[in-house]
Design an enzyme around this catalytic site. Structure first.
Site, PDB file in Angstrom:
ATOM      1  N   LYS A 104      -5.772   0.012  10.156  1.00 19.09           N
ATOM      2  CA  LYS A 104      -6.532  -1.201   9.556  1.00 19.09           C
ATOM      3  C   LYS A 104      -5.342  -2.284   9.433  1.00 19.09           C
ATOM      4  CE  LYS A 104     -10.622  -1.367   8.655  1.00 19.09           C
ATOM      5  NZ  LYS A 104     -11.637  -1.526   9.916  1.00 19.09           N
TER       6      LYS A 104
ATOM      7  N   TYR B  94      -8.042   0.621  18.411  1.00 19.55           N
ATOM      8  CA  TYR B  94      -7.749   1.022  17.055  1.00 19.55           C
ATOM      9  C   TYR B  94      -6.312   1.453  17.046  1.00 19.55           C
ATOM     10  CZ  TYR B  94      -7.445   2.969  12.474  1.00 19.55           C
ATOM     11  OH  TYR B  94      -7.138   3.221  11.073  1.00 19.55           O
TER      12      TYR B  94
ATOM     13  N   ASP C  16       2.899  -2.459   9.135  1.00 22.86           N
ATOM     14  CA  ASP C  16       3.370  -0.947   9.143  1.00 22.86           C
ATOM     15  C   ASP C  16       4.292  -0.638  10.288  1.00 22.86           C
ATOM     16  OD1 ASP C  16       2.980   1.815   9.542  1.00 22.86           O
ATOM     17  OD2 ASP C  16       0.892   1.709   9.068  1.00 22.86           O
TER      18      ASP C  16
ATOM     19  N   ASP D   1       1.413   2.608   3.505  1.00 20.72           N
ATOM     20  CA  ASP D   1       2.370   2.646   4.580  1.00 20.72           C
ATOM     21  C   ASP D   1       2.767   1.192   5.018  1.00 20.72           C
ATOM     22  OD1 ASP D   1      -0.212   1.910   5.548  1.00 20.72           O
ATOM     23  OD2 ASP D   1       0.045   3.485   6.955  1.00 20.72           O
TER      24      ASP D   1
ATOM     25  N   TYR E 101       5.987   9.115  10.971  1.00 23.10           N
ATOM     26  CA  TYR E 101       4.722   8.876  11.593  1.00 23.10           C
ATOM     27  C   TYR E 101       4.228   7.445  11.961  1.00 23.10           C
ATOM     28  CZ  TYR E 101       0.338  10.076  13.671  1.00 23.10           C
ATOM     29  OH  TYR E 101      -0.750  10.118  14.514  1.00 23.10           O
TER      30      TYR E 101
ATOM     31  N   GLY F 145       8.449 -17.085  18.260  1.00 21.97           N
ATOM     32  CA  GLY F 145       8.224 -18.238  17.325  1.00 21.97           C
ATOM     33  C   GLY F 145       7.240 -17.831  16.314  1.00 21.97           C
TER      34      GLY F 145
ATOM     35  N   ASP G 155      -6.674   9.937   2.938  1.00 16.51           N
ATOM     36  CA  ASP G 155      -5.853   8.715   3.137  1.00 16.51           C
ATOM     37  C   ASP G 155      -6.260   7.488   2.395  1.00 16.51           C
ATOM     38  OD1 ASP G 155      -4.606  10.245   5.157  1.00 16.51           O
ATOM     39  OD2 ASP G 155      -5.096   9.154   6.907  1.00 16.51           O
TER      40      ASP G 155
ATOM     41  N   GLN H 114      -2.513 -20.527 -13.618  1.00 12.54           N
ATOM     42  CA  GLN H 114      -2.537 -21.185 -14.798  1.00 12.54           C
ATOM     43  C   GLN H 114      -2.524 -22.858 -14.536  1.00 12.54           C
ATOM     44  OE1 GLN H 114      -2.496 -17.814 -16.907  1.00 12.54           O
ATOM     45  NE2 GLN H 114      -2.454 -19.937 -17.680  1.00 12.54           N
ATOM     46  N   SER H 115      -2.466 -23.576 -15.755  1.00 11.33           N
ATOM     47  CA  SER H 115      -2.391 -25.046 -15.881  1.00 11.33           C
ATOM     48  C   SER H 115      -3.345 -25.519 -14.654  1.00 11.33           C
ATOM     49  CB  SER H 115      -1.157 -25.463 -15.949  1.00 11.33           C
ATOM     50  OG  SER H 115      -0.269 -24.752 -15.513  1.00 11.33           O
TER      51      SER H 115
HETATM   52  P1  13P Z   1      -3.370 -22.922 -19.387  1.00 13.29           P
HETATM   53  O1  13P Z   1      -2.988 -22.124 -18.093  1.00 13.29           O
HETATM   54  O2  13P Z   1      -3.885 -24.388 -19.025  1.00 13.29           O
HETATM   55  O3  13P Z   1      -2.102 -22.605 -20.205  1.00 13.29           O
HETATM   56  O4  13P Z   1      -4.390 -21.833 -20.057  1.00 13.29           O
HETATM   57  C1  13P Z   1      -5.047 -20.823 -19.760  1.00 13.29           C
HETATM   58  C2  13P Z   1      -4.737 -19.859 -20.558  1.00 13.29           C
HETATM   59  O5  13P Z   1      -3.475 -19.329 -20.956  1.00 13.29           O
HETATM   60  C3  13P Z   1      -6.049 -19.105 -21.321  1.00 13.29           C
HETATM   61  O6  13P Z   1      -5.873 -17.575 -21.032  1.00 13.29           O
HETATM   62  P1  13P Z   2      -3.060   2.429   8.464  1.00 16.14           P
HETATM   63  O1  13P Z   2      -3.701   0.859   8.968  1.00 16.14           O
HETATM   64  O2  13P Z   2      -2.781   2.229   6.858  1.00 16.14           O
HETATM   65  O3  13P Z   2      -2.076   2.699   8.991  1.00 16.14           O
HETATM   66  O4  13P Z   2      -4.163   3.466   8.394  1.00 16.14           O
HETATM   67  C1  13P Z   2      -4.281   4.157   9.406  1.00 16.14           C
HETATM   68  C2  13P Z   2      -5.258   5.095   9.403  1.00 16.14           C
HETATM   69  O5  13P Z   2      -6.034   5.487  10.077  1.00 16.14           O
HETATM   70  C3  13P Z   2      -5.459   5.959   7.866  1.00 16.14           C
HETATM   71  O6  13P Z   2      -6.201   7.159   7.947  1.00 16.14           O
HETATM   72 MG    MG Z   3      -1.517   0.728   6.063  1.00 20.55          MG
HETATM   73 MG    MG Z   4      -0.062   3.518   9.051  1.00 21.78          MG
HETATM   74 MG    MG Z   5      -2.587  -0.941   8.960  1.00 21.28          MG
HETATM   75 MG    MG Z   6      -1.206 -21.242 -21.801  1.00 19.28          MG
END
Ligand code: 13P
Ligand code: 13P
Ligand code: MG
Ligand code: MG
Ligand code: MG
Ligand code: MG
Length: 381
Positions: free
Chosen positions: A231, A228, A11, A52, A90, A103, A286, A241-242
């Site tokens: 969040k 705080y 954020d 946000d 904000y 890093g 919010d 799949q597969s």
């Molecule tokens: P595969 O991912 O093995 O193709 O099968 C899952 C599927 O597509 C059934 O919804």
């Molecule tokens: P965010 O972590 O999304 O910024 O939420 C902050 C907040 O307090 C919303 O009411």
């Molecule tokens: Mg947020």
């Molecule tokens: Mg925020």
């Molecule tokens: Mg947040």
């Molecule tokens: Mg499939």
């Protein structure tokens, strides 16, 4: 050849409250990633937002926790935060808690979900991104995707999944993790992850060959900042799949808008509403907490897509139910269990309010405290 998918988010400020990322800040971040793609540091990227939170989805060959990739994300957030500051948005730079990048962005505020794997001939993935909630919000759906045969038919039908999955569960308070196997240890698993504020599913592996199946961001901002600071709006990557759950099995748990912690001031339980990118903004109180699912194919490292998976009338009823739950919960106002429990309020600004009342308390003479007024040795049992 191994490929890494890195989803790193922060954020960096929002237009008009904690509502939505400004397009100019997304453009600033995208410019940094475009340059890195041109230079060959990353193979591909997609920049988006949920509420946000600015989301960077990147592919590369450098593995997880790579300093160059984390440094790139940090630069992109810094550039975006500069624009946010210039625009007077904000909470500009909200999640960039430290200037001391060395890093790795973990511990500095951004949330990270990364996985490295050998690309299959077709490699479908789903990237989930949520706003106004916390990493533990994924416990319920990730459990259902990888351990509940009533959700995931493949656990019963597909021989590659039939052995089940391994869950890496992180204790956010202790910084320790435990690996639990489903289905054998399902009840132990649930005993932990039913406390989503403390125990979060960090990774899931397929049991038969230890292939990585899912990863969730697990950064807790208040534990980094000691106060705080919003969040820890989480992200997750799930392979499909597969031999992994089908995309429809991965989306199915979100047809039930379960209650998650977050919402207004990070202090309330509310329903997690699955939405399209178009509705990825937080308005009512919010919120309510929202989640977006983007589907991609990773093809020779390129991100083919996305498809906006919740942009579908099939999730209209979940959204409607979420609205009804939002109404119901809101009518509790400042009362628990809409408001979070005292332990979870510890990092909000509420302790300051309670501190003020501390000296106003006087001894209550007509009340016997628990433990007093009993003969010695007597117990309640
Ligand atoms: P595969 O991912 O093995 O193709 O099968 C899952 C599927 O597509 C059934 O919804
Ligand atoms: P965010 O972590 O999304 O910024 O939420 C902050 C907040 O307090 C919303 O009411
Ligand atoms: Mg947020
Ligand atoms: Mg925020
Ligand atoms: Mg947040
Ligand atoms: Mg499939």
């Amino acid at each position: 050849k191994l490929v890494t998918v890195s989803v790193i988010k922060a954020d960096i400020g929002s237009i008009a409250g904690h509502h939505k990322v400004h397009p100019d800040t997304m453009a600033a971040a995208a410019r940094v990633l475009a340059e890195a793609k041109r230079k060959g540091l990353i193979i591909d990227y997609y920049v988006t937002h949920v509420g946000d939170d600015l989301e960077l989805i990147m592919t590369h060959r450098k593995g997880v926790d790579n300093p160059d990739i984390h440094g790139l994300a940090w630069d992109a957030f810094k550039k975006a935060a500069e624009v946010a500051k210039e625009l007077g948005l904000y909470a500009a730079g909200q999640d960039l808690l430290s200037d001391a990048f060395s890093g790795n962005v973990r511990g500095l505020g951004p949330g990270v979900a990364e996985m490295e794997f050998e690309e299959r001939p077709s490699e479908p993935i789903v990237v989930f991104m949520a706003d106004k909630t916390e990493p533990g919000a994924f416990n319920f759906p990730i459990f259902r995707i990888f351990a509940d045969p009533f959700n995931t038919a493949g656990l019963v039908i597909d021989p590659k999944m039939h052995d089940g999955f391994k869950f890496e569960v992180l204790d956010l308070y202790e910084g320790k993790y435990v690996i639990l196997n489903a289905p054998e240890e399902m009840y132990d698993l649930l005993a932990l992850i039913g406390t989503p504020s403390r125990y979060v599913i960090k990774r899931v592996y397929r049991k038969r060959d230890d292939e990585i199946a899912a990863v969730v961001s697990s950064e807790k901002l208040n534990m980094i900042a000691g106060r705080y600071v919003g969040k820890d709006d989480p992200v997750a990557i799930v392979r499909a799949q597969s031999g992994f759950p089908a995309v429809g099995e991965i989306l199915e748990p979100f047809s039930f808008p379960h209650l998650v912690a977050g919402w207004m001031r990070g202090s309330h339980w509310g329903p997690l509403m699955p939405v399209s990118l178009r509705d990825a903004k937080c308005t009512r109180f919010d919120g309510p907490p929202r989640i977006v699912a983007l589907g991609f194919n990773v093809t020779r490292g390129r991100l083919i897509g996305p498809v906006d998976l919740f942009d579908d009338p099939a999730f209209d009823e979940a959204r409607r139910l979420a609205q009804q739950i939002a109404d119901y919960m809101r009518r509790h106002g400042p009362f628990m269990p809409h408001r979070l429990s005292p332990e979870d309020m510890e990092y909000t600004t509420m302790p300051q309010v309670l501190e003020k009342l501390k000296n106003r308390f006087v001894e209550a003479k007509d009340y016997t405290k628990a433990g007093q007024g009993r003969t010695q040795g007597e117990t309640y049992e």
